[in-house]
Design an enzyme around this catalytic site. Structure first.
Site, PDB file in Angstrom:
ATOM      1  N   ALA A 166       0.804  -1.222   0.000  1.00 46.92           N
ATOM      2  CA  ALA A 166       0.000   0.000   0.000  1.00 46.92           C
ATOM      3  C   ALA A 166       0.842   1.280   0.000  1.00 46.92           C
ATOM      4  CB  ALA A 166      -0.935  -0.013   1.205  1.00 46.92           C
TER       5      ALA A 166
ATOM      6  N   THR B 290       0.363   5.633  -1.520  1.00 47.86           N
ATOM      7  CA  THR B 290      -0.081   6.713  -0.613  1.00 47.86           C
ATOM      8  C   THR B 290       0.101   8.081  -1.263  1.00 47.86           C
ATOM      9  OG1 THR B 290       2.059   6.658   0.539  1.00 47.86           O
ATOM     10  CG2 THR B 290       0.233   5.460   1.568  1.00 47.86           C
TER      11      THR B 290
ATOM     12  N   ARG C 170      -2.425   0.883   7.606  1.00 49.47           N
ATOM     13  CA  ARG C 170      -2.246   1.203   9.018  1.00 49.47           C
ATOM     14  C   ARG C 170      -2.220   2.697   9.339  1.00 49.47           C
ATOM     15  NH1 ARG C 170      -0.718  -3.509   7.573  1.00 49.47           N
ATOM     16  NH2 ARG C 170      -1.248  -5.219   8.950  1.00 49.47           N
TER      17      ARG C 170
ATOM     18  N   GLN D  96       0.482  -6.545  -3.590  1.00 51.00           N
ATOM     19  CA  GLN D  96      -0.601  -6.828  -2.642  1.00 51.00           C
ATOM     20  C   GLN D  96      -1.726  -5.822  -2.843  1.00 51.00           C
ATOM     21  OE1 GLN D  96       0.972  -7.972   1.511  1.00 51.00           O
ATOM     22  NE2 GLN D  96       2.452  -6.498   0.744  1.00 51.00           N
TER      23      GLN D  96
ATOM     24  N   HIS E   6      -3.798 -10.061  -4.031  1.00 49.31           N
ATOM     25  CA  HIS E   6      -5.039  -9.839  -3.289  1.00 49.31           C
ATOM     26  C   HIS E   6      -6.173  -9.383  -4.201  1.00 49.31           C
ATOM     27  CE1 HIS E   6      -2.472  -9.270   0.621  1.00 49.31           C
ATOM     28  NE2 HIS E   6      -2.530 -10.508   0.210  1.00 49.31           N
TER      29      HIS E   6
ATOM     30  N   CYS F 157     -25.868 -11.630  -9.073  1.00 50.26           N
ATOM     31  CA  CYS F 157     -25.373 -11.840 -10.443  1.00 50.26           C
ATOM     32  C   CYS F 157     -26.506 -11.798 -11.459  1.00 50.26           C
ATOM     33  CB  CYS F 157     -24.657 -13.197 -10.509  1.00 50.26           C
ATOM     34  SG  CYS F 157     -24.082 -13.638 -12.154  1.00 50.26           S
TER      35      CYS F 157
ATOM     36  N   ASP G  88      10.935   8.066   1.640  1.00 54.98           N
ATOM     37  CA  ASP G  88       9.742   8.123   0.805  1.00 54.98           C
ATOM     38  C   ASP G  88       9.998   7.416  -0.539  1.00 54.98           C
ATOM     39  OD1 ASP G  88       7.013   9.516   0.285  1.00 54.98           O
ATOM     40  OD2 ASP G  88       8.230   9.926  -1.490  1.00 54.98           O
TER      41      ASP G  88
END
Ligand code: NAD
Length: 253
Positions: free
Chosen positions: A30, A34, A42, A107, A127, A161, A244
């Site tokens: 993630a 950002t 988190r 992910q 994922h 569906c 960063d």
């Protein structure tokens, strides 16, 4: 482990590794998104932390939770639907383009690696993907626009569906849902074949996905971790950069 927190020398150390890279794998979390305005898992106050996640069993067994899952998805769409790839995504797309990076294993579920130009055959989504939906019974793909129209027409209820009346869910992997076999197998293969493994923007706590950096290292790959905060795998990495992601990868050519 070499811990490099000085941006200039960190970039130089990374450039040395990338110069010799022939079949790298970037493993992203993630943190790479950002700067595109999508909070990580988190972050205090982020959408993911404000709501208790709806696990797979609950989604399947409770219609009211399916309604709630879709209500949350459309709230996210309003907040992040316009997100564009950031500097990290674009740098990885360049490395894929010149052949040094064999694959991006992510992910993330935001579709930003595709948007930056990484072709599907070089991308593994562990994922799944939240930018479309599938029927859990027959597997039919449903576009979000179709789900939205039905959701609104039903007064905020999750649609079923259009072919088989099965439950329709974003094409993501929820807690309690089996990991996608094909994606896991492809990720394992890329990991076994890589010479450099770049773990970028992941707290590396979500398993089985977080097992890949260790597997790469065991197979002899150079392990680089780029993350603002320390991770449990920092001690086994060859290069650790706490900075960063965009600042570090921006100049990667
Ligand atoms: P995580 O939230 O556990 O970890 C993200 C890490 O990135 C943190 O350690 C944070 O310090 C770091 N980070 C954030 N911004 C950064 C920046 N600009 N530069 C450097 N580091 C930065 O995320 P995870 O490990 O990917 O696990 C979260 C799970 O939640 C994943 O499985 C994912 O599917 C899902 N998720 C996806 C998205 C998305 O698709 N964009 C967003 C949030 C959560």
């Amino acid at each position: 482990m070499v811990l490099d927190d000085d941006i200039k020398s960190a970039r130089a150390a990374l450039a040395d590794i990338l110069d010799g890279m022939r079949a790298g794998v970037a493993f992203t979390g993630a943190g790479i998104s950002t700067e595109c305005g999508i909070p990580d898992f988190r972050s205090p106050g982020g959408l993911w932390t404000r709501n208790q996640p709806i696990d797979f069993e609950t989604f399947l067994s409770r219609r009211d939770m399916r309604d709630e899952a879709w209500r949350r998805r459309f709230a996210m769409e309003a907040a992040f639907g316009g997100a564009q790839p950031g500097r990290g995504h674009r740098a990885l797309a360049r490395l894929i383009g010149d052949g040094r990076l064999a694959a991006v294993v992510t992910q993330n579920i935001d579709g930003l690696h595709q948007a930056s130009g990484v072709p599907e055959e070089r991308l593994v989504e562990l994922h799944g993907n939240s930018t479309y939906a599938t029927c859990l019974a027959c597997g039919l793909r449903h576009e979000l626009s179709w789900v939205r129209t039905r959701f609104d027409a039903l007064g905020g209820r999750a649609p079923d569906c259009r072919e088989c009346d099965g439950p329709v869910k974003t094409a993501t992997i929820s807690f309690g849902q089996a990991m996608p076999g094909e994606a896991m197998a492809r990720a394992r293969q890329f990991t076994q074949d890589c010479d450099v493994f770049l773990a970028i923007g992941s707290s590396l706590v979500v398993y089985p996905a977080a097992g890949f950096p260790l597997e790469a290292k065991r197979n002899g790959a150079t392990l680089v971790i780029i993350n603002r905060e320390p991770t449990d795998l920092d001690p086994v990495a060859d290069l650790v950069i706490h900075a960063d992601i965009g600042d570090i990868l921006d100049e990667v050519e």
